[in-house]
Design an enzyme around this catalytic site. Structure first.
Site, PDB file in Angstrom:
ATOM      1  N   GLU A 283     -20.477 -13.012  16.858  1.00 39.94           N
ATOM      2  CA  GLU A 283     -19.382 -13.967  17.102  1.00 39.94           C
ATOM      3  C   GLU A 283     -18.090 -13.229  17.462  1.00 39.94           C
ATOM      4  OE1 GLU A 283     -16.858 -15.206  14.246  1.00 39.94           O
ATOM      5  OE2 GLU A 283     -18.079 -14.665  12.501  1.00 39.94           O
TER       6      GLU A 283
ATOM      7  N   LYS B 141     -17.682 -16.775   2.652  1.00 42.20           N
ATOM      8  CA  LYS B 141     -16.471 -16.048   2.282  1.00 42.20           C
ATOM      9  C   LYS B 141     -16.046 -16.406   0.854  1.00 42.20           C
ATOM     10  CE  LYS B 141     -14.627 -16.864   6.373  1.00 42.20           C
ATOM     11  NZ  LYS B 141     -15.592 -16.704   7.449  1.00 42.20           N
TER      12      LYS B 141
END
Ligand code: PSU
Ligand code: MN
Length: 306
Positions: free
Chosen positions: A27, A161
């Site tokens: 990405e 995350k």
């Protein structure tokens, strides 16, 4: 080449796919919005090299001037790393970006969607987006989760995350029928930390076993769900857990005071952690991504063999 005019595969990526050679999607949001300049360009190049060292072809994905690129030439990669006007594009932003000729870096949701469209099955990133802390009042859940519930792709990541509500995110992934496995671990990794403290139901031990699970997904049919392979950062390279917790608490309070919301939240917190840990969070983030990219190349090789 591709049947969709707005989707441009690099020659190298399209050759590899035609010849059934291993390809790993990468990405671009992590490059454009997740890492400091100019280190980000070095990292972008390093990640591509790690994929090559693993015998696969890297396909970094981004939208440039209304064209979705799958596989970036050197100059385009430089632009993604240096252009400060580059937007952050989730899956829902793709039609408006392509339709208006805009440029942007793709998040996990947009990258996964474009990779699958191009015929790429394996994708490596740092940490997924998910349910943010304080969801009861802010309703902030990354579109990554929805896309992974309807996209047949394997994402190698270091969990989600740690700035997020990890247990809530795992619950959402369960509801959404997204398959989740720890790689050589029985606890879900914590992005900057080797463990989030949450258990995982499945543990996979080799790239070959992961490819076997991918084949089982296809044989079963049904909804086109993803497979999340959660690969922990080595303990020797993780961020100090106490430092992590202290700085994150401060960062979340600062974000609230400054009214940071929406797409700005994740980049704000990643940057806050980096600045207040003397760069240690950045090193842990990079160690996690490197490990994921290496493993993804091995998985792509096993997948291509089958
Ligand atoms: N992993 C990293 N750094 C990042 C990201 C992932 O190590 O910057 C990006 C991914 O692109 C992910 C996005 O999709 O953060 C999540 O953003 P949001 O929470 O706004 O959906
Ligand atoms: Mn969000």
């Amino acid at each position: 080449m591709s049947a969709i005019p707005d989707l441009r595969l690099s020659t190298e990526v399209s050759d590899a796919l035609e010849r059934r050679r291993p390809v790993v999607a990468l990405e671009s949001t992590i490059i454009a919005h997740g890492l400091p300049r100019p280190r980000n360009l070095e990292v972008a190049r390093e990640l591509e090299q790690l994929v090559r060292d693993g015998g696969a072809v890297p396909a970094t994905i981004a939208v440039l001037d209304g064209v979705a690129h799958v596989g970036l030439e050197e100059k385009a990669l430089g632009r993604v790393a240096s252009d400060t006007d580059l937007r952050k594009l989730g899956r829902r932003d793709l039609p408006t970006a392509l339709g208006t000729g805009a440029s942007g870096a793709t998040t996990v949701s947009a990258t996964a969607a474009l990779a699958a469209l191009a015929g790429i099955r394996v994708f490596a990133t740092g940490g997924l987006g998910g349910v943010h802390r304080g969801w009861l009042s802010n309703w902030d859940e990354s579109a990554d989760l929805d896309v992974l519930s309807r996209t047949r792709i394997t994402v190698v990541c270091a969990g989600v995350k740690s700035i997020l509500d990890v247990p809530a995110t795992l619950q959402r992934l369960e509801t959404l029928n997204v398959s989740v496995a720890g790689y050589r671990t029985e606890t879900f990794p914590g992005f900057y930390l080797s463990s989030s403290g949450e258990p995982v139901d499945w543990t996979l031990d080799s790239p070959g076993q992961i490819a076997g699970v991918m084949r089982a997904q296809d044989l079963l049919g049904g909804p086109e769900t993803a497979l999340i392979v959660a690969n922990p950062v080595p303990e020797s390279e993780q961020l100090d857990p106490d430092l992590h917790d202290t700085v994150l608490t401060d960062g979340l309070a600062t974000a609230e005071r400054k009214h940071v919301t929406g797409q700005a939240m994740t980049p704000f917190l990643l940057d806050y952690l980096m600045r207040h840990t003397g760069g240690a969070s950045l090193e842990a983030n990079l160690a996690a991504v490197r490990g994921n990219v290496r493993l993804a190349a091995e998985v792509a090789a096993c997948w291509a063999e089958g």
